[in-house]
Design a protein around this motif. Structure first.
Motif, PDB file in Angstrom:
ATOM      1  N   ALA A 152       0.347   4.284 -13.064  1.00 35.97           N
ATOM      2  CA  ALA A 152      -0.935   3.914 -13.672  1.00 35.97           C
ATOM      3  C   ALA A 152      -2.121   4.554 -12.946  1.00 35.97           C
ATOM      4  CB  ALA A 152      -1.091   2.398 -13.687  1.00 35.97           C
ATOM      5  N   GLY A 153      -1.850   5.344 -11.908  1.00 35.18           N
ATOM      6  CA  GLY A 153      -2.927   6.051 -11.224  1.00 35.18           C
ATOM      7  C   GLY A 153      -3.439   5.400  -9.956  1.00 35.18           C
ATOM      8  N   THR A 154      -2.717   4.417  -9.421  1.00 39.27           N
ATOM      9  CA  THR A 154      -3.128   3.812  -8.154  1.00 39.27           C
ATOM     10  C   THR A 154      -3.082   4.874  -7.068  1.00 39.27           C
ATOM     11  OG1 THR A 154      -2.319   1.637  -8.818  1.00 39.27           O
ATOM     12  CG2 THR A 154      -2.553   2.031  -6.459  1.00 39.27           C
ATOM     13  N   ARG A 155      -4.167   5.001  -6.344  1.00 35.88           N
ATOM     14  CA  ARG A 155      -4.246   6.036  -5.296  1.00 35.88           C
ATOM     15  C   ARG A 155      -3.734   5.527  -3.962  1.00 35.88           C
ATOM     16  NH1 ARG A 155      -8.419  10.442  -6.097  1.00 35.88           N
ATOM     17  NH2 ARG A 155      -7.495  10.777  -4.087  1.00 35.88           N
ATOM     18  N   GLU A 156      -3.923   4.225  -3.709  1.00 34.72           N
ATOM     19  CA  GLU A 156      -3.490   3.631  -2.442  1.00 34.72           C
ATOM     20  C   GLU A 156      -2.923   2.255  -2.714  1.00 34.72           C
ATOM     21  OE1 GLU A 156      -5.392   1.849   1.714  1.00 34.72           O
ATOM     22  OE2 GLU A 156      -6.575   3.280   0.551  1.00 34.72           O
ATOM     23  N   CYS A 157      -1.827   1.959  -2.066  1.00 31.59           N
ATOM     24  CA  CYS A 157      -1.286   0.611  -2.068  1.00 31.59           C
ATOM     25  C   CYS A 157      -1.348   0.143  -0.618  1.00 31.59           C
ATOM     26  CB  CYS A 157       0.149   0.612  -2.590  1.00 31.59           C
ATOM     27  SG  CYS A 157       0.746  -1.044  -2.902  1.00 31.59           S
ATOM     28  N   ARG A 158      -2.207  -0.842  -0.387  1.00 32.70           N
ATOM     29  CA  ARG A 158      -2.484  -1.319   0.966  1.00 32.70           C
ATOM     30  C   ARG A 158      -1.762  -2.643   1.186  1.00 32.70           C
ATOM     31  NH1 ARG A 158      -8.570  -1.276   3.017  1.00 32.70           N
ATOM     32  NH2 ARG A 158      -8.158   0.942   2.651  1.00 32.70           N
ATOM     33  N   PHE A 159      -0.975  -2.695   2.251  1.00 32.64           N
ATOM     34  CA  PHE A 159      -0.185  -3.884   2.592  1.00 32.64           C
ATOM     35  C   PHE A 159      -0.790  -4.522   3.829  1.00 32.64           C
ATOM     36  CE2 PHE A 159       2.432  -0.944   0.315  1.00 32.64           C
ATOM     37  CZ  PHE A 159       3.136  -1.744  -0.571  1.00 32.64           C
ATOM     38  N   GLY A 217       8.741   7.571   8.223  1.00 35.20           N
ATOM     39  CA  GLY A 217       8.970   9.000   8.320  1.00 35.20           C
ATOM     40  C   GLY A 217       9.931   9.538   7.272  1.00 35.20           C
ATOM     41  N   ARG A 218      10.752   8.678   6.708  1.00 38.77           N
ATOM     42  CA  ARG A 218      11.707   9.088   5.677  1.00 38.77           C
ATOM     43  C   ARG A 218      11.092   9.112   4.280  1.00 38.77           C
ATOM     44  NH1 ARG A 218      17.082   5.532   7.250  1.00 38.77           N
ATOM     45  NH2 ARG A 218      17.537   6.589   9.209  1.00 38.77           N
ATOM     46  N   ILE A 219       9.928   8.546   4.130  1.00 39.59           N
ATOM     47  CA  ILE A 219       9.297   8.474   2.815  1.00 39.59           C
ATOM     48  C   ILE A 219       8.715   9.831   2.458  1.00 39.59           C
ATOM     49  CG2 ILE A 219       7.399   7.446   1.486  1.00 39.59           C
ATOM     50  CD1 ILE A 219       7.889   4.859   3.086  1.00 39.59           C
ATOM     51  N   ASN A 220       9.032  10.285   1.265  1.00 40.79           N
ATOM     52  CA  ASN A 220       8.521  11.569   0.781  1.00 40.79           C
ATOM     53  C   ASN A 220       7.171  11.301   0.099  1.00 40.79           C
ATOM     54  OD1 ASN A 220       8.216  14.184   0.029  1.00 40.79           O
ATOM     55  ND2 ASN A 220       9.711  14.126  -1.622  1.00 40.79           N
ATOM     56  N   GLY A 221       6.148  11.229   0.878  1.00 45.41           N
ATOM     57  CA  GLY A 221       4.811  10.945   0.375  1.00 45.41           C
ATOM     58  C   GLY A 221       3.959  10.426   1.514  1.00 45.41           C
ATOM     59  N   PRO A 222       2.668  10.268   1.270  1.00 45.40           N
ATOM     60  CA  PRO A 222       1.765   9.878   2.351  1.00 45.40           C
ATOM     61  C   PRO A 222       1.921   8.414   2.746  1.00 45.40           C
ATOM     62  CG  PRO A 222       0.553  10.065   0.290  1.00 45.40           C
ATOM     63  CD  PRO A 222       1.960  10.518   0.006  1.00 45.40           C
ATOM     64  N   THR A 223       1.902   8.179   4.054  1.00 45.24           N
ATOM     65  CA  THR A 223       1.921   6.822   4.606  1.00 45.24           C
ATOM     66  C   THR A 223       0.892   6.756   5.728  1.00 45.24           C
ATOM     67  OG1 THR A 223       3.626   7.315   6.252  1.00 45.24           O
ATOM     68  CG2 THR A 223       4.389   6.510   4.102  1.00 45.24           C
ATOM     69  N   ARG A 224       0.473   5.548   6.025  1.00 47.11           N
ATOM     70  CA  ARG A 224      -0.477   5.342   7.121  1.00 47.11           C
ATOM     71  C   ARG A 224      -0.278   3.934   7.656  1.00 47.11           C
ATOM     72  NH1 ARG A 224      -6.076   6.198   5.077  1.00 47.11           N
ATOM     73  NH2 ARG A 224      -5.391   8.350   5.150  1.00 47.11           N
ATOM     74  N   VAL A 225      -0.499   3.783   8.951  1.00 47.80           N
ATOM     75  CA  VAL A 225      -0.507   2.469   9.587  1.00 47.80           C
ATOM     76  C   VAL A 225      -1.835   2.328  10.312  1.00 47.80           C
ATOM     77  CG1 VAL A 225       0.549   0.944  11.299  1.00 47.80           C
ATOM     78  CG2 VAL A 225       2.005   2.416   9.882  1.00 47.80           C
ATOM     79  N   MET A 259       0.801   8.445  -4.171  1.00 50.94           N
ATOM     80  CA  MET A 259       0.142   7.200  -3.829  1.00 50.94           C
ATOM     81  C   MET A 259       0.350   6.955  -2.329  1.00 50.94           C
ATOM     82  SD  MET A 259       0.843   3.409  -5.471  1.00 50.94           S
ATOM     83  CE  MET A 259       2.551   3.254  -5.016  1.00 50.94           C
ATOM     84  N   LEU A 260      -0.749   6.707  -1.634  1.00 51.60           N
ATOM     85  CA  LEU A 260      -0.694   6.395  -0.213  1.00 51.60           C
ATOM     86  C   LEU A 260      -0.138   4.994  -0.024  1.00 51.60           C
ATOM     87  CD1 LEU A 260      -1.468   6.877   2.794  1.00 51.60           C
ATOM     88  CD2 LEU A 260      -3.738   5.972   2.208  1.00 51.60           C
ATOM     89  N   LEU A 261       0.858   4.846   0.839  1.00 57.49           N
ATOM     90  CA  LEU A 261       1.389   3.547   1.249  1.00 57.49           C
ATOM     91  C   LEU A 261       0.797   3.253   2.615  1.00 57.49           C
ATOM     92  CD1 LEU A 261       5.110   4.089   0.207  1.00 57.49           C
ATOM     93  CD2 LEU A 261       3.290   2.944  -1.098  1.00 57.49           C
ATOM     94  N   HIS A 262      -0.066   2.249   2.675  1.00 64.61           N
ATOM     95  CA  HIS A 262      -0.891   1.994   3.854  1.00 64.61           C
ATOM     96  C   HIS A 262      -0.631   0.582   4.355  1.00 64.61           C
ATOM     97  CE1 HIS A 262      -5.278   2.203   5.595  1.00 64.61           C
ATOM     98  NE2 HIS A 262      -4.370   1.941   6.517  1.00 64.61           N
ATOM     99  N   ILE A 263      -0.093   0.476   5.564  1.00 63.77           N
ATOM    100  CA  ILE A 263       0.120  -0.825   6.211  1.00 63.77           C
ATOM    101  C   ILE A 263      -1.064  -1.086   7.126  1.00 63.77           C
ATOM    102  CG2 ILE A 263       1.566  -2.154   7.789  1.00 63.77           C
ATOM    103  CD1 ILE A 263       3.951  -0.430   6.847  1.00 63.77           C
ATOM    104  N   VAL A 264      -1.742  -2.213   6.914  1.00 66.05           N
ATOM    105  CA  VAL A 264      -2.829  -2.641   7.782  1.00 66.05           C
ATOM    106  C   VAL A 264      -2.382  -3.950   8.422  1.00 66.05           C
ATOM    107  CG1 VAL A 264      -5.257  -3.310   7.939  1.00 66.05           C
ATOM    108  CG2 VAL A 264      -4.557  -1.563   6.290  1.00 66.05           C
TER     109      VAL A 264
END
Length: 140
Positions: free
Chosen positions: A77-84, A25-33, A1-6
């Motif tokens: 549950a299959g969430t592909r992106e969690c956008r904050f 950078g410590r998260i084992n998985g995709p992140t984006r800002v 699941m992408l963790l995306h901070i907007v």
């Protein structure tokens, strides 16, 4: 699941940016800002299976363990992106809040946006550590 901070506003270079980079950078998985100007700008398109979380003064004050469990449920549950979303100085209006899947607050105090971004990055790392049974988080 992408963790995306907007986030509204530019963080530039400095200690706050270093903290965001360190924790994400410590998260084992995709992140984006994604940074947007203080007003205007285009929100990245919201794909299906995206959860929207707003940092908002009217949000729920939740502990780290409950936050991790929420993210774990969404992931499983299959969430592909969690956008904050971190809003501009005036925050979000009621119509924007109604679009959110979750409103969260980091206490009753008002935090500068740059610190809120660093605090969110740390909580995301902490949540992923909890879900991975990593000893970073100590409940006590």
């Amino acid at each position: 699941m992408l963790l995306h901070i907007v986030a509204r506003g530019r963080i530039g270079r400095g200690p706050e940016a270093d903290l965001v980079e360190r924790y994400l950078g410590r998260i084992n998985g995709p992140t984006r800002v994604t940074e947007l100007p203080d007003s205007g700008g285009r929100m990245p398109p919201r794909a299906p299976a995206t959860k929207l979380v707003m940092l908002d003064e009217k949000g729920e004050q939740t502990g780290s363990l409950a936050f991790a469990q929420l993210l774990g449920r969404w992931r499983d549950a299959g969430t592909r992106e969690c956008r904050f979303l971190i809003g501009a100085a005036d925050g979000f209006d009621d119509a924007q809040r109604a679009e959110a899947d979750q409103l969260i607050a980091f206490g009753r105090a008002t935090w500068p946006h740059l610190l809120a971004r660093a605090m969110l990055a740390e909580q995301l790392f902490r949540a992923m550590s909890i879900l991975a049974n990593h000893p970073y988080h100590r409940e006590g």
